[in-house]
Write a protein that holds these residues in place. Structure first.
Motif, PDB file in Angstrom:
ATOM      1  N   CYS A 187      -9.965  -2.453   3.270  1.00 32.47           N
ATOM      2  CA  CYS A 187      -9.651  -1.342   2.382  1.00 32.47           C
ATOM      3  C   CYS A 187      -9.948  -1.730   0.944  1.00 32.47           C
ATOM      4  O   CYS A 187      -9.687  -2.863   0.530  1.00 32.47           O
ATOM      5  N   VAL A 188     -10.506  -0.790   0.194  1.00 34.66           N
ATOM      6  CA  VAL A 188     -10.695  -0.957  -1.245  1.00 34.66           C
ATOM      7  C   VAL A 188      -9.964   0.189  -1.936  1.00 34.66           C
ATOM      8  O   VAL A 188     -10.227   1.363  -1.636  1.00 34.66           O
ATOM      9  N   LEU A 189      -9.039  -0.144  -2.834  1.00 27.90           N
ATOM     10  CA  LEU A 189      -8.286   0.857  -3.583  1.00 27.90           C
ATOM     11  C   LEU A 189      -8.601   0.735  -5.067  1.00 27.90           C
ATOM     12  O   LEU A 189      -8.702  -0.376  -5.594  1.00 27.90           O
ATOM     13  N   VAL A 190      -8.736   1.879  -5.727  1.00 26.78           N
ATOM     14  CA  VAL A 190      -8.875   1.909  -7.185  1.00 26.78           C
ATOM     15  C   VAL A 190      -7.760   2.821  -7.700  1.00 26.78           C
ATOM     16  O   VAL A 190      -7.703   3.999  -7.348  1.00 26.78           O
ATOM     17  N   GLY A 191      -6.873   2.277  -8.522  1.00 22.22           N
ATOM     18  CA  GLY A 191      -5.699   3.020  -8.946  1.00 22.22           C
ATOM     19  C   GLY A 191      -5.651   3.313 -10.430  1.00 22.22           C
ATOM     20  O   GLY A 191      -6.082   2.498 -11.260  1.00 22.22           O
ATOM     21  N   ASN A 192      -5.114   4.474 -10.744  1.00 17.71           N
ATOM     22  CA  ASN A 192      -4.877   4.870 -12.130  1.00 17.71           C
ATOM     23  C   ASN A 192      -3.394   4.780 -12.481  1.00 17.71           C
ATOM     24  O   ASN A 192      -3.028   4.790 -13.654  1.00 17.71           O
ATOM     25  N   VAL A 193      -2.543   4.721 -11.444  1.00 21.10           N
ATOM     26  CA  VAL A 193      -1.096   4.601 -11.605  1.00 21.10           C
ATOM     27  C   VAL A 193      -0.607   3.478 -10.697  1.00 21.10           C
ATOM     28  O   VAL A 193      -1.367   2.926  -9.900  1.00 21.10           O
ATOM     29  N   SER A 194       0.674   3.150 -10.794  1.00 16.15           N
ATOM     30  CA  SER A 194       1.183   1.995 -10.055  1.00 16.15           C
ATOM     31  C   SER A 194       1.699   2.324  -8.662  1.00 16.15           C
ATOM     32  O   SER A 194       1.444   1.595  -7.702  1.00 16.15           O
ATOM     33  N   MET A 195       2.426   3.429  -8.499  1.00 12.69           N
ATOM     34  CA  MET A 195       3.144   3.707  -7.260  1.00 12.69           C
ATOM     35  C   MET A 195       2.342   4.605  -6.337  1.00 12.69           C
ATOM     36  O   MET A 195       1.730   5.577  -6.768  1.00 12.69           O
ATOM     37  N   ILE A 196       2.358   4.271  -5.038  1.00  7.35           N
ATOM     38  CA  ILE A 196       1.652   5.069  -4.047  1.00  7.35           C
ATOM     39  C   ILE A 196       2.660   5.675  -3.078  1.00  7.35           C
ATOM     40  O   ILE A 196       3.874   5.577  -3.257  1.00  7.35           O
ATOM     41  N   THR A 197       2.167   6.293  -2.010  1.00  8.92           N
ATOM     42  CA  THR A 197       3.015   6.965  -1.035  1.00  8.92           C
ATOM     43  C   THR A 197       4.109   6.043  -0.508  1.00  8.92           C
ATOM     44  O   THR A 197       3.867   4.879  -0.206  1.00  8.92           O
ATOM     45  N   GLY A 198       5.316   6.590  -0.376  1.00 13.21           N
ATOM     46  CA  GLY A 198       6.436   5.812   0.123  1.00 13.21           C
ATOM     47  C   GLY A 198       7.167   5.044  -0.952  1.00 13.21           C
ATOM     48  O   GLY A 198       8.086   4.276  -0.667  1.00 13.21           O
ATOM     49  N   GLY A 199       6.768   5.233  -2.213  1.00 11.88           N
ATOM     50  CA  GLY A 199       7.424   4.536  -3.306  1.00 11.88           C
ATOM     51  C   GLY A 199       7.006   3.096  -3.452  1.00 11.88           C
ATOM     52  O   GLY A 199       7.626   2.328  -4.199  1.00 11.88           O
ATOM     53  N   ILE A 200       5.953   2.678  -2.762  1.00 15.95           N
ATOM     54  CA  ILE A 200       5.469   1.299  -2.843  1.00 15.95           C
ATOM     55  C   ILE A 200       4.616   1.126  -4.088  1.00 15.95           C
ATOM     56  O   ILE A 200       3.759   1.950  -4.389  1.00 15.95           O
ATOM     57  N   THR A 201       4.857   0.048  -4.819  1.00 14.93           N
ATOM     58  CA  THR A 201       4.075  -0.250  -6.007  1.00 14.93           C
ATOM     59  C   THR A 201       2.858  -1.071  -5.607  1.00 14.93           C
ATOM     60  O   THR A 201       2.980  -2.244  -5.253  1.00 14.93           O
ATOM     61  N   ASP A 205       0.812  -3.392 -12.732  1.00 13.74           N
ATOM     62  CA  ASP A 205       0.628  -3.246 -14.175  1.00 13.74           C
ATOM     63  C   ASP A 205      -0.170  -2.002 -14.563  1.00 13.74           C
ATOM     64  O   ASP A 205      -0.525  -1.827 -15.730  1.00 13.74           O
ATOM     65  N   ALA A 206      -0.454  -1.128 -13.604  1.00 16.40           N
ATOM     66  CA  ALA A 206      -1.298   0.036 -13.886  1.00 16.40           C
ATOM     67  C   ALA A 206      -0.576   1.049 -14.761  1.00 16.40           C
ATOM     68  O   ALA A 206       0.604   1.337 -14.565  1.00 16.40           O
ATOM     69  N   LEU A 213      -8.854   0.979 -15.049  1.00 14.37           N
ATOM     70  CA  LEU A 213      -8.527   1.247 -13.659  1.00 14.37           C
ATOM     71  C   LEU A 213      -8.210  -0.088 -12.985  1.00 14.37           C
ATOM     72  O   LEU A 213      -8.803  -1.116 -13.318  1.00 14.37           O
ATOM     73  N   ASP A 214      -7.254  -0.075 -12.071  1.00  8.62           N
ATOM     74  CA  ASP A 214      -6.898  -1.278 -11.328  1.00  8.62           C
ATOM     75  C   ASP A 214      -7.576  -1.252  -9.962  1.00  8.62           C
ATOM     76  O   ASP A 214      -7.658  -0.201  -9.314  1.00  8.62           O
ATOM     77  N   VAL A 215      -8.054  -2.402  -9.529  1.00 10.66           N
ATOM     78  CA  VAL A 215      -8.825  -2.512  -8.290  1.00 10.66           C
ATOM     79  C   VAL A 215      -8.118  -3.460  -7.338  1.00 10.66           C
ATOM     80  O   VAL A 215      -7.699  -4.550  -7.735  1.00 10.66           O
ATOM     81  N   THR A 247      -7.971  -6.926  -9.610  1.00  8.07           N
ATOM     82  CA  THR A 247      -8.497  -7.091 -10.956  1.00  8.07           C
ATOM     83  C   THR A 247      -8.417  -5.742 -11.670  1.00  8.07           C
ATOM     84  O   THR A 247      -7.925  -4.763 -11.110  1.00  8.07           O
ATOM     85  N   ARG A 248      -8.933  -5.693 -12.894  1.00 14.46           N
ATOM     86  CA  ARG A 248      -8.976  -4.450 -13.665  1.00 14.46           C
ATOM     87  C   ARG A 248     -10.408  -4.254 -14.157  1.00 14.46           C
ATOM     88  O   ARG A 248     -11.137  -5.219 -14.388  1.00 14.46           O
ATOM     89  N   ALA A 249     -10.796  -2.996 -14.310  1.00 17.24           N
ATOM     90  CA  ALA A 249     -12.179  -2.737 -14.725  1.00 17.24           C
ATOM     91  C   ALA A 249     -12.298  -1.323 -15.265  1.00 17.24           C
ATOM     92  O   ALA A 249     -11.408  -0.494 -15.089  1.00 17.24           O
ATOM     93  N   ARG A 250     -13.421  -1.079 -15.927  1.00 20.88           N
ATOM     94  CA  ARG A 250     -13.745   0.271 -16.372  1.00 20.88           C
ATOM     95  C   ARG A 250     -14.814   0.914 -15.493  1.00 20.88           C
ATOM     96  O   ARG A 250     -14.958   2.126 -15.481  1.00 20.88           O
ATOM     97  N   GLN A 251     -15.549   0.080 -14.757  1.00 21.78           N
ATOM     98  CA  GLN A 251     -16.545   0.593 -13.811  1.00 21.78           C
ATOM     99  C   GLN A 251     -16.571  -0.304 -12.587  1.00 21.78           C
ATOM    100  O   GLN A 251     -16.617  -1.531 -12.704  1.00 21.78           O
TER     101      GLN A 251
END
Length: 295
Positions: A187-201, A205-206, A213-215, A247-251
């Protein structure tokens, strides 16, 4: 007002209309859609009226399509958006502190702070929460439709269990033009916020207004490794898991050896072998709760 007519909260759309009227609104333009895919056309109609405020009623898919339309429109992100979280997960609302009660959400829409938020852009489409390909995309695809209507958030748990043994194709990931990851990935996730479904962080630091964006890449295989990964995410920092790289990135550019499903803010998309994700800083304005320091 753009509303998903199959979603519900409190006293429903009748109560919402009354509460909006109580705010002293003289001219209300009201649009309803049977599914979130129909939202962009109605949002464009609403924007032609040059509104002072656009309220969206629905879940993350409805919000995502609304924000994508606004960010890509002629007026850009100038029209503030109020969210009434009437969906299943409501991840963006939860991350922003918008409550899932009618009165509180309406109050924030009219009297909250208009805050500029970043969006991610995947293959030309904006998202506000996160995008995922692989395990995440397959899970969302299976949970869409009647299953989600019947089980709610539990649909993600049910479908997730069905995909813990899915194949992990080789992934090559480049961040900001630099090779970063090359290995098997589930799985590859790119996040703009910290918390996802189920309240899991997932991304500790997002922040949706920092221009980044956090990767995250998961390499977990099978029930035992996924249990360890999810347990670490729930109890500590996601990056501490031996099956997670972050990691974190812009692209971000992702190339896969075989096509996999991907998702945007809980909405399934087609299978692809390649995605490009970029940050769009301060792309939209969203109504959020006022802080004590706000005048």
């Amino acid at each position: 007002m753009v509303a998903h007519q199959r979603k519900n909260l409190g006293g429903g759309l009748d109560e919402l209309r009354r509460r909006i009227t109580d705010e002293g609104v003289d001219e209300l333009f009201w649009y309803q859609v049977p599914k979130s895919k129909k939202a962009p056309k109605q949002v464009r109609r609403a924007l032609k009226e040059k509104p002072d405020l656009l309220i969206v009623w629905g879940g993350d898919g409805m919000v995502q399509r609304t924000l994508d339309t606004i960010a890509g429109g002629k007026r850009g992100g100038k029209v503030p958006v109020g969210i009434i979280p009437a969906g299943t997960a409501n991840m963006l609302a939860s991350n922003l502190g918008v409550p899932d009660d009618m009165a509180g959400a309406v109050r924030i829409a009219f009297h909250g702070r208009r805050h500029a938020l970043d969006l991610g852009v995947l293959n030309g489409e904006h998202f506000a929460v996160m995008a995922g390909i692989g395990f995440d995309g397959a899970m969302i695809q299976d949970a869409d439709g009647k299953l989600k209507d019947r089980l709610g958030k539990l649909s993600y748990v049910y479908t997730g269990l069905r995909h813990i043994d899915d194949p992990a194709p080789k992934a090559r990931i480049t961040v900001d033009g630099t090779p970063w990851f090359s290995d098997d990935a589930t799985c590859v996730l790119v996040g703009n916020v910290s918390m996802i479904t189920g309240g899991i962080t997932a991304f500790d630091d997002a922040k949706p207004d920092d221009g980044w964006l956090d990767v995250g890449v998961a390499t977990a295989r099978g029930a035992v490794q996924w249990a360890r990964t999810m347990g670490r995410m729930a109890a500590g920092r996601s990056a501490d898991s031996p099956f997670v790289h972050m990691t974190r990135a812009r692209q971000i550019d992702v190339k896969l050896e075989e096509p996999l499903m991907y998702e945007l803010d809980g909405g399934a998309r087609e299978a692809v072998k390649r995605i490009r994700v970029e940050v769009a800083p301060a792309a939209v304005k969203v109504c959020v709760p006022r802080q004590r320091s706000d005048s």
